[in-house]
Design an enzyme around this catalytic site. Structure first.
Site, PDB file in Angstrom:
ATOM      1  CB  ALA A  12     -19.190  32.543  -2.840  1.00 42.76           C
ATOM      2  N   GLY A  14     -20.053  33.989  -8.350  1.00 42.96           N
ATOM      3  CA  GLY A  14     -19.339  34.085  -9.484  1.00 42.96           C
ATOM      4  C   GLY A  14     -19.102  32.521 -10.136  1.00 42.96           C
ATOM      5  NE  ARG A  18     -10.670  36.043 -14.089  1.00 48.35           N
ATOM      6  CZ  ARG A  18     -10.756  37.210 -13.203  1.00 48.35           C
ATOM      7  NH1 ARG A  18      -9.671  37.981 -13.196  1.00 48.35           N
ATOM      8  NH2 ARG A  18     -11.703  37.208 -12.339  1.00 48.35           N
ATOM      9  CE  LYS A  25     -13.132  32.678  -8.304  1.00 46.71           C
ATOM     10  NZ  LYS A  25     -12.415  34.075  -8.780  1.00 46.71           N
ATOM     11  N   GLY A  83     -22.190  41.187 -11.326  1.00 43.97           N
ATOM     12  CA  GLY A  83     -21.147  42.117 -10.708  1.00 43.97           C
ATOM     13  C   GLY A  83     -21.211  41.999  -9.301  1.00 43.97           C
ATOM     14  CB  THR A  84     -18.302  42.673  -6.878  1.00 45.53           C
ATOM     15  OG1 THR A  84     -18.001  43.635  -7.671  1.00 45.53           O
ATOM     16  CG2 THR A  84     -17.365  41.397  -7.391  1.00 45.53           C
ATOM     17  CG  ASN A 176     -10.062  46.471  -4.140  1.00 41.60           C
ATOM     18  OD1 ASN A 176     -10.319  46.264  -2.742  1.00 41.60           O
ATOM     19  ND2 ASN A 176     -11.123  46.140  -4.808  1.00 41.60           N
ATOM     20  NE  ARG A 339      -8.434  -1.121  -1.578  1.00 41.15           N
ATOM     21  CZ  ARG A 339      -8.816  -2.174  -2.166  1.00 41.15           C
ATOM     22  NH1 ARG A 339      -8.033  -3.168  -2.444  1.00 41.15           N
ATOM     23  NH2 ARG A 339     -10.243  -2.251  -2.544  1.00 41.15           N
TER      24      ARG A 339
HETATM   25  C1  UD1 Z   1     -12.608  42.049  -7.673  1.00 40.08           C
HETATM   26  C2  UD1 Z   1     -12.579  43.300  -7.487  1.00 40.08           C
HETATM   27  C3  UD1 Z   1     -10.984  43.992  -7.535  1.00 40.08           C
HETATM   28  C4  UD1 Z   1     -10.308  43.439  -6.800  1.00 40.08           C
HETATM   29  C5  UD1 Z   1      -9.979  41.821  -6.634  1.00 40.08           C
HETATM   30  C6  UD1 Z   1      -9.594  41.247  -5.413  1.00 40.08           C
HETATM   31  C7  UD1 Z   1     -14.546  43.960  -8.596  1.00 40.08           C
HETATM   32  C8  UD1 Z   1     -15.177  44.652  -9.520  1.00 40.08           C
HETATM   33  N1  UD1 Z   1     -13.182  44.049  -8.734  1.00 40.08           N
HETATM   34  O1  UD1 Z   1     -11.869  41.537  -8.819  1.00 40.08           O
HETATM   35  O2  UD1 Z   1     -10.835  45.210  -7.458  1.00 40.08           O
HETATM   36  O3  UD1 Z   1      -8.642  43.644  -6.841  1.00 40.08           O
HETATM   37  O4  UD1 Z   1     -11.406  41.331  -6.548  1.00 40.08           O
HETATM   38  O5  UD1 Z   1      -9.435  40.037  -5.510  1.00 40.08           O
HETATM   39  O6  UD1 Z   1     -15.032  43.844  -7.420  1.00 40.08           O
HETATM   40  N2  UD1 Z   1     -18.886  37.702  -7.302  1.00 40.08           N
HETATM   41  C9  UD1 Z   1     -20.311  37.461  -7.036  1.00 40.08           C
HETATM   42  N3  UD1 Z   1     -21.299  38.086  -7.921  1.00 40.08           N
HETATM   43  C10 UD1 Z   1     -20.906  38.451  -9.271  1.00 40.08           C
HETATM   44  C11 UD1 Z   1     -19.340  38.526  -9.465  1.00 40.08           C
HETATM   45  C12 UD1 Z   1     -18.623  38.047  -8.516  1.00 40.08           C
HETATM   46  O7  UD1 Z   1     -20.576  37.042  -5.887  1.00 40.08           O
HETATM   47  O8  UD1 Z   1     -21.735  38.920 -10.123  1.00 40.08           O
HETATM   48  C13 UD1 Z   1     -18.016  37.107  -6.508  1.00 40.08           C
HETATM   49  C14 UD1 Z   1     -17.339  36.110  -7.041  1.00 40.08           C
HETATM   50  O9  UD1 Z   1     -17.437  34.776  -6.582  1.00 40.08           O
HETATM   51  C15 UD1 Z   1     -15.594  36.039  -6.215  1.00 40.08           C
HETATM   52  C16 UD1 Z   1     -15.836  37.594  -5.862  1.00 40.08           C
HETATM   53  O10 UD1 Z   1     -17.200  38.138  -6.038  1.00 40.08           O
HETATM   54  O11 UD1 Z   1     -15.734  35.363  -4.998  1.00 40.08           O
HETATM   55  C17 UD1 Z   1     -14.800  38.420  -6.610  1.00 40.08           C
HETATM   56  O12 UD1 Z   1     -15.166  38.400  -8.128  1.00 40.08           O
HETATM   57  P1  UD1 Z   1     -14.145  38.247  -9.135  1.00 40.08           P
HETATM   58  O13 UD1 Z   1     -14.959  38.213 -10.705  1.00 40.08           O
HETATM   59  O14 UD1 Z   1     -13.076  37.216  -8.790  1.00 40.08           O
HETATM   60  O15 UD1 Z   1     -13.502  39.728  -9.311  1.00 40.08           O
HETATM   61  P2  UD1 Z   1     -12.168  40.196  -9.400  1.00 40.08           P
HETATM   62  O16 UD1 Z   1     -11.925  40.143 -10.995  1.00 40.08           O
HETATM   63  O17 UD1 Z   1     -11.041  39.333  -9.153  1.00 40.08           O
HETATM   64 CA    CA Z   2     -11.181  37.330  -7.798  1.00 36.32          CA
END
Ligand code: UD1
Ligand code: CA
Length: 481
Positions: A12, A14, A18, A25, A83-84, A176, A339
């Site tokens: 969580a 990010g 978008r 978000k 990155g995730t 995924n 109210r």
């Molecule tokens: C991600 C997956 C994608 C999958 C999709 C499903 C990756 C690279 N891609 O894409 O394959 O289909 O989710 O919904 O994992 N987050 C962090 N740290 C970061 C970046 C993101 O904690 O540095 C968290 C975000 O807050 C979010 C989650 O990870 O809750 C997913 O990140 P998001 O950027 O939404 O990934 P997607 O592009 O949706």
């Molecule tokens: Ca996502």
């Protein structure tokens, strides 16, 4: 029973670019709670030994929203490496060094999965013995998701992100879900090997799948039977879609519990609401936050109740109410605004265009037409005349109005607070009550009415009014003759 061999990591950190929002978000609400809270409460149902939530963007704000006091919950701060994959890497460092169980990774923006579905994923993972098991789904429109690339033998080879996909890969409809179970040991062994050689320049968790395969590990995938549970929220279109799916679930659950919902499509019920059997909800109604409705009550149409308590057999029509208590058999509306601090005892009647605030109304009292009751206390069995206003605000302070039991106040009164109208007292129509009225007294503020005979005929000659008056007066004279 706590599963000490299970650790859950919730991503969580990010921003949610978008969403184009000042609100992170994962704090955008659906069914009355932030996205990440839905994920966290599902995680809690699994009774894992460890829960780690990875935060970075608006860290304190998100941390405050998810703090549920659970001792197993720890917040992990992601550093400036994006990155995730990096998120999971820092979370792993916050697990006990010797932890060798399974790591379930959840996304803070994938709110619709239920504990049952996750338990099944875990079960599949544990029985297959794979190093990783990912949750996939077949989407009619897979745009935006990572695609699951399978080899000739059908096994999962890797995941490719939308931005990095070739046209052939982009045509894959298996996505995924962003939800995986890993064996901690194998995950630790590979996660350091992630690079940023991709369109977004981030360390993708998804790349761990290919790394595991290259290391000779098995990767399994479980496909969600209903792809809707895998919905990820990246923008406001998906936010509305997720809210709609969740609401549909909540409405159906209450219908099965004995609640009549005549129009599910326009009825919105927060997850935190409680309803008794034989409640009826009419179209265009929102029941929000801690609202509770007792049996036999009818709510709607066109009604929004926030943090309200509604008693048995009450009827609340076309009303907006917030932090109000509505007693048994009370009738409210149409077009009422209740109210905070409104407390209506049993059998009260509150009619059209009535506004109340911090007002306690006793049993059986009627507040029927075009009335403002602010900072007021009305006894039992009283009747407030149409068009009455409590003048509760002197520009600096608010003052109370007290109306006694069985009082009957006249139409179009102003109660200039602080003021007290005694038990069984009456007030005349048009009274501006500035002084307390003793019990049983009649308060009047009546200047004698003056009629200026013939004024219309003299001052507005030739008008329809003058002619009508003339006809009436002639008629009168004829009768007198
Ligand atoms: C991600 C997956 C994608 C999958 C999709 C499903 C990756 C690279 N891609 O894409 O394959 O289909 O989710 O919904 O994992 N987050 C962090 N740290 C970061 C970046 C993101 O904690 O540095 C968290 C975000 O807050 C979010 C989650 O990870 O809750 C997913 O990140 P998001 O950027 O939404 O990934 P997607 O592009 O949706
Ligand atoms: Ca996502």
């Amino acid at each position: 029973m706590t599963d000490t061999q299970l650790a859950i990591i919730i991503l969580a950190a990010g921003q949610g670019t978008r969403m184009k929002s000042a609100l992170p978000k994962v704090l955008h609400p659906i069914a009355g709670r932030p996205l990440v809270s839905h994920v966290l409460s599902t995680a809690r149902d699994l009774e894992a030994g460890y829960i780690r939530v990875v935060l970075r963007h608006e860290r304190d704000r998100v941390a405050e929203a998810i703090d549920d006091g659970g001792p197993d919950l720890e917040i992990v701060d992601q550093d400036d490496i994006p990155g995730t994959g990096r998120a999971v890497e820092v979370a792993l460092q916050q697990l006990p060094v010797g932890f060798g169980g399974d790591v379930l990774v959840l996304s803070g923006d994938v709110p619709l999965l239920r504990a049952g579905e996750l338990a099944e994923l875990l079960q599949t993972h544990r029985t297959s013995g794979a190093a990783a098991t990912l949750l996939s789904a077949r989407m009619t429109d897979p745009t935006g998701y990572g695609r699951v690339v399978r080899g000739g033998d059908g096994s999962v080879e890797r995941i490719v992100e939308q931005q990095d996909a070739t046209p052939d890969e982009a045509a894959i409809d298996e996505i995924n879900a962003g939800v995986y179970v890993f064996r901690a040991t194998q995950l630790r062994a590979q996660i350091g090997g992630l690079d940023t050689a991709n369109a977004q320049g981030e360390r993708y968790l998804t790349d761990v799948i290919a790394l595991l395969r290259r290391a000779g590990e098995a990767v399994a995938a479980a496909t969600a039977p209903d792809p809707r549970v895998a919905l990820g929220v990246n923008d406001r279109v998906q936010l509305a879609e997720a809210a709609g799916i969740l609401n549909e679930r909540i409405v159906r659950r209450w219908q099965r519990e004995g609640v009549t919902v005549t129009d599910p499509a326009t009825t919105w019920i927060d997850e935190t609401v409680t309803l008794a059997p034989d409640v009826t909800i009419l179209p265009n109604t929102q029941l929000l936050r801690a609202t509770a409705v007792a049996t036999g009550a009818t709510i709607g149409p066109d009604t929004t109740l926030t943090d309200c308590e509604v008693g048995e057999d009450a009827v609340v029509r076309r009303t907006e109410a917030n932090l109000a208590v509505i007693g048994a058999r009370v009738a409210v509306g149409p077009f009422a605004h209740l109210r905070p601090g409104t407390v209506l005892a049993a059998d009260v009647k509150l009619g059209a265009f009535v506004e109340t605030k911090n007002a306690q109304v006793g049993e059986g009292t009627k507040v029927p037409h075009f009335i403002y009751l602010g900072d007021a206390e009305v006894g039992v069995g009283a009747n407030i005349g149409a068009g009455t206003i409590t003048a509760n605000y002197d520009g600096v302070n608010k003052h109370r109005t007290v109306v006694g039991d069985y009082a009957k106040t006249g139409a179009h009164n102003v109660f200039v607070a602080p003021v007290r109208i005694g038990d069984g007292a009456y007030t005349g129509a048009g009274t501006v009550v500035r002084k307390d009225v003793p019990p049983g007294a009649l308060a009047l503020l009546a200047a004698p009415q003056r009629n200026i005979e013939g004024w219309v005929g003299r001052s507005r000659p030739g008008t329809a009014a003058a002619e009508a008056a003339e006809r009436a007066n002639e008629g009168g004279q004829e009768e007198e003759d």
